[in-house]
Write an enzyme that holds these catalytic residues in place. Structure first.
Site, PDB file in Angstrom:
ATOM      1  N   ASP A   1       7.425  22.534  -9.419  1.00  0.00           N
ATOM      2  CA  ASP A   1       7.781  23.055  -8.448  1.00  0.00           C
ATOM      3  C   ASP A   1       6.823  24.091  -7.641  1.00  0.00           C
ATOM      4  OD1 ASP A   1       8.073  25.197 -10.169  1.00  0.00           O
ATOM      5  OD2 ASP A   1      10.077  25.365  -9.808  1.00  0.00           O
TER       6      ASP A   1
ATOM      7  N   ASP B   1       4.673  30.866 -11.204  1.00  0.00           N
ATOM      8  CA  ASP B   1       4.350  31.659 -10.085  1.00  0.00           C
ATOM      9  C   ASP B   1       4.742  33.222 -10.335  1.00  0.00           C
ATOM     10  OD1 ASP B   1       7.159  31.020 -10.070  1.00  0.00           O
ATOM     11  OD2 ASP B   1       7.432  31.488  -8.115  1.00  0.00           O
TER      12      ASP B   1
ATOM     13  N   ARG C   1       7.440  36.870 -21.645  1.00  0.00           N
ATOM     14  CA  ARG C   1       7.824  37.354 -20.293  1.00  0.00           C
ATOM     15  C   ARG C   1       7.442  38.933 -20.587  1.00  0.00           C
ATOM     16  NH1 ARG C   1       9.432  32.809 -17.549  1.00  0.00           N
ATOM     17  NH2 ARG C   1      10.653  31.316 -18.851  1.00  0.00           N
TER      18      ARG C   1
ATOM     19  N   ASP D   1       8.662  22.344 -14.484  1.00  0.00           N
ATOM     20  CA  ASP D   1       9.479  22.295 -13.207  1.00  0.00           C
ATOM     21  C   ASP D   1       8.789  21.663 -11.858  1.00  0.00           C
ATOM     22  OD1 ASP D   1      11.644  23.549 -14.529  1.00  0.00           O
ATOM     23  OD2 ASP D   1      10.851  25.602 -13.820  1.00  0.00           O
TER      24      ASP D   1
ATOM     25  N   VAL E   1     -11.957  27.350 -22.690  1.00  0.00           N
ATOM     26  CA  VAL E   1     -13.125  27.887 -23.827  1.00  0.00           C
ATOM     27  C   VAL E   1     -14.414  26.939 -23.701  1.00  0.00           C
ATOM     28  CG1 VAL E   1     -13.299  28.131 -26.321  1.00  0.00           C
ATOM     29  CG2 VAL E   1     -11.167  28.819 -24.992  1.00  0.00           C
TER      30      VAL E   1
ATOM     31  N   GLY F   1       7.228  30.870 -19.526  1.00  0.00           N
ATOM     32  CA  GLY F   1       7.667  29.659 -20.384  1.00  0.00           C
ATOM     33  C   GLY F   1       6.487  28.815 -20.838  1.00  0.00           C
TER      34      GLY F   1
HETATM   35  P1  ATP Z   1       8.127  29.840 -15.662  1.00  0.00           P
HETATM   36  O1  ATP Z   1       7.970  28.837 -14.513  1.00  0.00           O
HETATM   37  O2  ATP Z   1       7.878  29.060 -16.937  1.00  0.00           O
HETATM   38  O3  ATP Z   1       9.315  30.553 -15.472  1.00  0.00           O
HETATM   39  P2  ATP Z   1       6.589  31.931 -14.693  1.00  0.00           P
HETATM   40  O4  ATP Z   1       5.129  32.579 -14.972  1.00  0.00           O
HETATM   41  O5  ATP Z   1       7.231  31.895 -13.437  1.00  0.00           O
HETATM   42  O6  ATP Z   1       6.756  30.858 -15.598  1.00  0.00           O
HETATM   43  P3  ATP Z   1       8.215  34.490 -15.109  1.00  0.00           P
HETATM   44  O7  ATP Z   1       9.015  35.159 -16.169  1.00  0.00           O
HETATM   45  O8  ATP Z   1       8.506  34.594 -13.740  1.00  0.00           O
HETATM   46  O9  ATP Z   1       7.389  33.206 -15.465  1.00  0.00           O
HETATM   47  O10 ATP Z   1       6.782  35.426 -14.911  1.00  0.00           O
HETATM   48  C1  ATP Z   1       6.108  35.679 -16.027  1.00  0.00           C
HETATM   49  C2  ATP Z   1       5.721  37.120 -16.326  1.00  0.00           C
HETATM   50  O11 ATP Z   1       4.776  37.531 -15.203  1.00  0.00           O
HETATM   51  C3  ATP Z   1       6.699  38.167 -16.016  1.00  0.00           C
HETATM   52  O12 ATP Z   1       7.351  38.203 -17.471  1.00  0.00           O
HETATM   53  C4  ATP Z   1       6.039  39.331 -15.937  1.00  0.00           C
HETATM   54  O13 ATP Z   1       5.423  39.986 -17.157  1.00  0.00           O
HETATM   55  C5  ATP Z   1       4.891  38.927 -14.891  1.00  0.00           C
HETATM   56  N1  ATP Z   1       5.404  39.117 -13.496  1.00  0.00           N
HETATM   57  C6  ATP Z   1       6.071  38.465 -12.737  1.00  0.00           C
HETATM   58  N2  ATP Z   1       6.321  39.032 -11.410  1.00  0.00           N
HETATM   59  C7  ATP Z   1       5.737  40.185 -11.533  1.00  0.00           C
HETATM   60  C8  ATP Z   1       5.735  41.406 -10.650  1.00  0.00           C
HETATM   61  N3  ATP Z   1       6.032  41.342  -9.457  1.00  0.00           N
HETATM   62  N4  ATP Z   1       4.730  42.472 -11.016  1.00  0.00           N
HETATM   63  C9  ATP Z   1       4.256  42.335 -12.395  1.00  0.00           C
HETATM   64  N5  ATP Z   1       4.229  41.242 -13.205  1.00  0.00           N
HETATM   65  C10 ATP Z   1       5.059  40.409 -12.604  1.00  0.00           C
END
Ligand code: ATP
Length: 334
Positions: free
Chosen positions: A142, A115, A84, A140, A36, A23
């Protein structure tokens, strides 16, 4: 001796990549800028991948230099866009991403995300030996390993600003406003924004049966209270702001009750001063961490100092709502 070693290591880092993933959150641009410009200071070239891991898979990138990150520190969102990526969760996707890294002969990669993005980076490291570090970009707040995530401070200030505006109309009409804020699992944002905006009550996932208590509270409110603001975390067991408004109306039909769901506006807007400073610190230390040969760690800020938490430990955790703050809200809102 250590110093010479340090300089030597700095010299081998010639080119790095940066991307934003998951996000979007205000402050990501400040972090990109810091990455950068710090890299440029150490004569390291930077490229930015577009739309997170999607850009890495498709080799969709832009060259970044000091000028290309001018005038972005104050902007919300991310100039690199984010996504994502389901393809990145497949072996083919990871292999293609590793191929892109090889093609550009990258020495390091900075991931700005949550994460989930760090879990993705761990998977990617099985296909490439590039050094990877991360900065916590998520509204978040968190994640284990940092007191602040990039985006949280701005999001909470957006909530306070919105509630201040709602209070004007609530006061003019003697209305109750039920305001829904983010927080699927936790009431941290609801609690802090309620204290800062002088809200009369909160409903949060951590406290059970708080709706029953709220109904009693509404009945007991001072007659001369002209505005009444109730802040509901989206994950509260009550089922959300509309449900809460409906129940208040059932018990107190004389009240004019309105609902506002803040939704995605909490993600946008210019980052606050604190956000820009923290995001800059994290981006700066991300490059320094790469120069120090750190790998698969998230840069955080704990007690005002930069910290490095292994990706596998930088997982979500729910911060406990401080009982003292809950009691304080109770006293101050009477
Ligand atoms: P937010 O806190 O804003 O949701 P986030 O980084 O936790 O951010 P996610 O959608 O959980 O958001 O993860 C971002 C992207 O990371 C996923 O769309 C995917 O491409 C990659 N990703 C997450 N888990 C895995 C995994 N186990 N293996 C490979 N890629 C992953």
């Amino acid at each position: 001796m250590y110093f010479i070693d340090y300089i030597r290591r700095k010299k081998v880092m010639k080119k790095i990549g940066v991307l934003t993933s998951g996000g979007d959150s205000p402050g990501m641009n400040a972090c990109i800028r810091a990455v950068v410009r710090t890299a440029a200071y150490y004569n390291i070239q930077t490229i930015g991948f577009i739309r997170g891991y999607e850009g890495l898979i498709d080799n969709n990138y832009i060259e970044l230099n000091r000028s290309s990150v001018s005038g972005i520190i104050q902007r919300g969102g991310t100039i690199l866009k984010t996504a994502r990526s389901d393809r990145f969760k497949t072996i083919e996707g990871l292999q293609k991403a590793a191929q892109t890294i090889l093609q550009h002969q990258l020495d390091g990669l900075v991931i700005i995300g949550g994460d989930g993005s760090f879990k993705g980076a761990i998977e990617l490291s099985k296909y490439t030996d590039v050094k990877i570090v991360g900065c916590p970009g998520t509204i978040d707040n968190d994640l284990i390993g940092t007191d602040f995530t990039i985006g949280y401070d701005t999001a909470i200030n957006t909530v306070v600003d919105a509630v201040d505006k709602l209070r004007d109309t609530a006061e003019s009409h003697d209305r109750i406003f039920v305001v829904e804020v983010m927080g699927r699992d936790a009431g941290l944002i609801a609690l802090r924004s309620a204290i800062a905006s002088g809200a009369e009550a909160i409903l949060v996932p951590e406290i059970k049966n708080d709706l029953d208590v709220l109904i009693q509270k509404v009945q007991a409110w001072r007659k001369d209270k002209s505005s009444k603001i109730i802040i509901v975390a989206e994950g509260d067991e009550s089922g959300g702001a509309y449900k809460v408004a409906e129940i208040i109306k059932q018990h107190q039909p004389q009240h004019d009750v309105r609902v506002t769901i803040l939704g995605h506006i909490q993600r946008g807007g210019n980052p606050t001063c604190m956000e820009r400073v923290n995001a800059s610190i994290m981006g700066y230390h991300a490059v320094k961490a790469l120069l120090d040969n750190k790998h698969l760690v998230m840069i955080g800020i704990v007690d005002k100092k930069p910290t490095y938490t292994p990706f596998e430990k930088a997982t979500k955790h729910i911060q406990e709502l401080h009982p003292d703050l809950l009691q304080m809200l109770e006293i101050l809102s009477c």
